[in-house]
Design a protein around this motif. Sequence first.
Motif, PDB file in Angstrom:
ATOM      1  N   ASP A 175       0.853  -1.192   0.000  1.00 10.64           N
ATOM      2  CA  ASP A 175       0.000   0.000   0.000  1.00 10.64           C
ATOM      3  C   ASP A 175       0.889   1.243   0.000  1.00 10.64           C
ATOM      4  O   ASP A 175       0.911   2.010   0.968  1.00 10.64           O
ATOM      5  N   PRO A 176       1.645   1.460  -1.052  1.00  8.65           N
ATOM      6  CA  PRO A 176       2.621   2.568  -1.082  1.00  8.65           C
ATOM      7  C   PRO A 176       1.987   3.949  -0.965  1.00  8.65           C
ATOM      8  O   PRO A 176       2.642   4.896  -0.533  1.00  8.65           O
ATOM      9  N   THR A 177       0.720   4.097  -1.352  1.00  6.93           N
ATOM     10  CA  THR A 177       0.068   5.411  -1.269  1.00  6.93           C
ATOM     11  C   THR A 177      -0.475   5.696   0.118  1.00  6.93           C
ATOM     12  O   THR A 177      -0.866   6.823   0.414  1.00  6.93           O
ATOM     13  N   GLY A 178      -0.536   4.680   0.974  1.00  5.22           N
ATOM     14  CA  GLY A 178      -1.036   4.886   2.332  1.00  5.22           C
ATOM     15  C   GLY A 178      -2.540   4.954   2.444  1.00  5.22           C
ATOM     16  O   GLY A 178      -3.072   5.330   3.484  1.00  5.22           O
ATOM     17  N   ARG A 179      -3.261   4.554   1.407  1.00  9.00           N
ATOM     18  CA  ARG A 179      -4.727   4.656   1.427  1.00  9.00           C
ATOM     19  C   ARG A 179      -5.343   3.773   2.510  1.00  9.00           C
ATOM     20  O   ARG A 179      -6.358   4.131   3.118  1.00  9.00           O
ATOM     21  N   PHE A 180      -4.739   2.607   2.747  1.00 13.14           N
ATOM     22  CA  PHE A 180      -5.316   1.674   3.712  1.00 13.14           C
ATOM     23  C   PHE A 180      -4.471   1.565   4.984  1.00 13.14           C
ATOM     24  O   PHE A 180      -4.505   0.545   5.674  1.00 13.14           O
ATOM     25  N   THR A 181      -3.739   2.617   5.280  1.00 20.28           N
ATOM     26  CA  THR A 181      -2.870   2.600   6.452  1.00 20.28           C
ATOM     27  C   THR A 181      -3.649   2.354   7.735  1.00 20.28           C
ATOM     28  O   THR A 181      -3.211   1.587   8.605  1.00 20.28           O
ATOM     29  N   ARG A 182      -4.802   3.005   7.880  1.00 21.32           N
ATOM     30  CA  ARG A 182      -5.595   2.829   9.102  1.00 21.32           C
ATOM     31  C   ARG A 182      -6.078   1.394   9.273  1.00 21.32           C
ATOM     32  O   ARG A 182      -6.281   0.928  10.395  1.00 21.32           O
ATOM     33  N   LEU A 183      -6.284   0.687   8.154  1.00 21.45           N
ATOM     34  CA  LEU A 183      -6.687  -0.713   8.218  1.00 21.45           C
ATOM     35  C   LEU A 183      -5.495  -1.616   8.504  1.00 21.45           C
ATOM     36  O   LEU A 183      -5.605  -2.582   9.262  1.00 21.45           O
ATOM     37  N   ASN A 184      -4.368  -1.300   7.887  1.00 22.78           N
ATOM     38  CA  ASN A 184      -3.180  -2.133   8.063  1.00 22.78           C
ATOM     39  C   ASN A 184      -2.535  -1.950   9.439  1.00 22.78           C
ATOM     40  O   ASN A 184      -2.019  -2.901  10.023  1.00 22.78           O
ATOM     41  N   TYR A 214     -12.687   2.667   8.778  1.00 20.49           N
ATOM     42  CA  TYR A 214     -13.031   2.584   7.357  1.00 20.49           C
ATOM     43  C   TYR A 214     -13.236   3.939   6.719  1.00 20.49           C
ATOM     44  O   TYR A 214     -13.551   4.047   5.551  1.00 20.49           O
ATOM     45  N   GLN A 215     -13.095   4.995   7.510  1.00 17.79           N
ATOM     46  CA  GLN A 215     -13.236   6.339   6.960  1.00 17.79           C
ATOM     47  C   GLN A 215     -11.939   6.733   6.255  1.00 17.79           C
ATOM     48  O   GLN A 215     -10.858   6.500   6.737  1.00 17.79           O
TER      49      GLN A 215
END
Length: 216
Positions: A175-184, A214-215
């Motif tokens: 996830d290089p863009t960090g879009r799912f950082t909160r999930l990861n 999920y926000q």
Amino acid sequence: MADPGDTAAADALPQGWVTLGERRWWTPWAGVQWFLLVLVAVNVMQIAWFLTRLFDVSFTGGLAAAIVVPIVVVVATVLVRAHRWPVAAVSLRSDSLRSGARTVSLAAVDAAQVGVVRRRGRPSIVTLRLSAGKAARAEVVLRDHRGRALDDDRRLVLVEALHRSSVAVPVSPDDPTGRFTRLNFPAHLDGDAAVAMALDPGAADALLEPRRLYQR
């Protein structure tokens, strides 16, 4: 370059070793509900009855043997927790974080995770776990079992230590863009968020709500 006012304020803080919070031996079980304790008690009675049949001993002897098992579990959990996550101590004079017998520079601290032990009808216990790679790990008790936050001196020492650290949220190679950082990495904080958490431990409850993860 550091602001002269900020430097002066930091110099006014305690410069020796400051232990950041206190931890009780029973903290890992602070959020356990009463029905689970009842279930454990029932299981202990069943084990005691089984031991009396298996070894032909009195029920009292079987009960004593059955009680030893949860006591061993409790002691082992306390020792493992204390070894794995010692209570953090900070020295601003030497720019250091102490974790048990290990000491690292504050600049080496690169990760912060918030932990919450929720308790029905009572304030949650909130901790901040700091780590410097594999070199050191330590825990700060931001709000204890009585709902008390760190006193002003300890809180400001922690804030200053975080300002001197390299705390950042990990980046997943998938996830290089960090879009799912909160999930990861739902419990990880960046430097600013760690400072905000130190100043307001109550924000931890909202941060870790599943729907917030999920926000975007």
